[in-house]
Design an enzyme around this catalytic site. Structure first.
Site, PDB file in Angstrom:
ATOM      1  N   GLU A  44       0.824  -1.209   0.000  1.00  0.00           N
ATOM      2  CA  GLU A  44       0.000   0.000   0.000  1.00  0.00           C
ATOM      3  C   GLU A  44       0.861   1.264   0.000  1.00  0.00           C
ATOM      4  O   GLU A  44       0.531   2.258  -0.636  1.00  0.00           O
ATOM      5  CB  GLU A  44      -0.949   0.013   1.198  1.00  0.00           C
ATOM      6  CG  GLU A  44      -2.007  -1.069   1.187  1.00  0.00           C
ATOM      7  CD  GLU A  44      -2.925  -1.011  -0.022  1.00  0.00           C
ATOM      8  OE1 GLU A  44      -2.950   0.022  -0.725  1.00  0.00           O
ATOM      9  OE2 GLU A  44      -3.618  -2.013  -0.279  1.00  0.00           O
ATOM     10  N   TYR A 127      -6.359   6.317   4.102  1.00  0.00           N
ATOM     11  CA  TYR A 127      -6.507   5.254   3.096  1.00  0.00           C
ATOM     12  C   TYR A 127      -5.768   3.987   3.502  1.00  0.00           C
ATOM     13  O   TYR A 127      -6.340   2.894   3.537  1.00  0.00           O
ATOM     14  CB  TYR A 127      -6.004   5.709   1.712  1.00  0.00           C
ATOM     15  CG  TYR A 127      -5.794   4.500   0.854  1.00  0.00           C
ATOM     16  CD1 TYR A 127      -6.883   3.794   0.361  1.00  0.00           C
ATOM     17  CD2 TYR A 127      -4.513   3.965   0.660  1.00  0.00           C
ATOM     18  CE1 TYR A 127      -6.713   2.613  -0.338  1.00  0.00           C
ATOM     19  CE2 TYR A 127      -4.332   2.791  -0.039  1.00  0.00           C
ATOM     20  CZ  TYR A 127      -5.434   2.118  -0.537  1.00  0.00           C
ATOM     21  OH  TYR A 127      -5.277   0.945  -1.200  1.00  0.00           O
ATOM     22  N   ASP A 145      -9.274   5.445  -1.923  1.00  0.00           N
ATOM     23  CA  ASP A 145      -8.183   5.945  -2.764  1.00  0.00           C
ATOM     24  C   ASP A 145      -8.800   6.601  -4.002  1.00  0.00           C
ATOM     25  O   ASP A 145     -10.015   6.796  -4.068  1.00  0.00           O
ATOM     26  CB  ASP A 145      -7.263   4.794  -3.161  1.00  0.00           C
ATOM     27  CG  ASP A 145      -7.974   3.805  -4.050  1.00  0.00           C
ATOM     28  OD1 ASP A 145      -9.231   3.769  -4.014  1.00  0.00           O
ATOM     29  OD2 ASP A 145      -7.313   3.081  -4.811  1.00  0.00           O
TER      30      ASP A 145
END
Length: 365
Positions: A44, A127, A145
């Site tokens: 991520e 996020y 996102d």
DNA sequence: AACCCGTGGGC
DNA sequence: TGCCCAAGGGT
């Protein structure tokens, strides 16, 4: 959109359509092999503002080099930066290591499991916290996102500007009512796959999307009107001299300050031309004087054959006029700098713009 | 809130 | 070429 006006049956039908499609068509990605929070965090973080195809080789190498959160926490920072070389947004790498150190030190290696706790870690925002909490720990929180903004802006014809911070709250409220409490991680990842395929930004194919029946923008023929997003200003041109100084001990590379552009990376010394006066020759003389004052030695700077290198960042365009000089291997004790022979360049993290400078010196090769 | 922080790909 | 975009976060 305080309260979603869909009946429970429609919400369930939406989840089913999305997850059935995901189960059949989901992308096979390296970080989907398991639900290890360390793996999710690395992927991520790398994926922030970066395309999947770019990330995959970095992810594989990074995990091979730093296989566990403890290994990353204990690694030399320079090794982490080197592993990040070329990915950009280098503060991500430093903060990723800081987060690993927080997990080891503050949590005894036992990961916090809620989005609220995760977001307190370095480099983890709303996020990434939502992604880790939902994928690794099954918490029913959204991971919003750019894909999620685009997908839901289109599905509900939401006019709010997604570039504005306050817009996130409205999307959180909406997605919070839609997310599948049984499979929140898969729900969030399905939205990402949808946003990168049928509901992508350019050349989308909403007619064949698994959720076309729920897509208000398609039904009203306004797909490309969403999401609403204000544009960013053009990058500002910033002129520098780049000093390519070579001694028998190698190239003179300076470590950039630990904040700002390309923080902590290694580059030729730069001299901002905006503060210099006169014509080119006069400016070169001033640059030489400035360098002499900092390094304690005079060098004879000459305009290189490949004199101009341009490099565009998100907010700045650097125009680097390349100057060269040969020098003895003088003492660098007063500078945050090193002599680096060509054979040792692989040991320091170089930004792409520095690689361009080397390439220009080598006649474009 | 507005601005800063990289890079590569696509058209 | 110039512009937009791509699994954002920090200040």
């Amino acid at each position: 959109m305080e309260k979603l006006d869909w009946p429970p049956t429609k919400i369930k039908a939406f989840r089913q359509a999305l997850l059935n499609w995901y189960d059949a068509e989901k992308r096979d990605l390296p970080w989907r092999r398991d639900h290890d929070p360390y793996h999710i965090l690395i992927s991520e973080t790398m994926l922030q503002q970066t395309q999947v195809a770019t990330v995959i080789p970095y992810y594989e190498r990074f995990l091979a080099q730093f296989p566990t959160v403890k290994a990353l926490a204990a690694a030399p920072e320079a090794a982490v930066m080197k592993a990040w070389e070329g990915l950009g947004y280098y503060s991500r790498a430093r903060r990723l290591q800081q987060a690993a150190q927080q997990v080891v030190r503050d949590y005894g290696g036992q990961w916090p499991t809620t989005a609220a706790e995760l977001q307190a870690l370095s480099g983890i925002g709303p996020y990434t916290a939502g992604a880790i909490a939902s994928i690794a720990f099954n918490e029913a929180v959204p991971a919003i996102d750019g894909n999620a903004f685009r997908v839901f802006a289109r599905l509900f014809c939401i006019e709010d500007d997604i570039a504005k911070p306050q817009t996130r709250g409205r999307f959180e409220a909406l997605i919070g009512q839609l997310i599948d409490p049984e499979r929140p991680g898969d729900f969030n990842q399905a939205v990402m796959d949808l946003g990168s395929s049928y509901m992508r930004a350019k050349d989308p194919d909403p007619a064949h999307s698994p959720v076309v029946a729920f897509d208000q923008s398609y039904q009203t023929n306004r797909v490309l009107d969403f999401p609403v997003k204000t544009k960013k200003p053009r990058p500002k041109v910033v002129p520098y001299f780049a000093l390519a100084i070579e001694s028998p001990a190698g190239w003179l590379l300076e470590q950039r300050p630990n904040s700002g552009m390309l923080a902590d990376l290694w580059m030729f010394p730069l001299v901002a031309r905006a503060e210099l006066e006169g014509d080119l020759d006069a400016q070169i003389a001033q640059a030489a004087a400035q360098f002499a004052a900092e390094a304690g030695i005079a060098v004879e700077l000459q305009l290189a054959d490949a004199k101009l290198v341009k490099h565009t960042f998100t907010h700045q365009q650097w125009q680097l006029t390349l100057l060269t000089a040969a020098a003895p291997a003088f003492d660098l004790a007063v500078l945050p700098a090193r002599w680096v022979p060509a054979a040792k360049l692989a040991a320091v993290a170089l930004p792409t713009v520095q690689k361009k400078l080397f390439k220009a010196l080598n006649g474009g090769k």
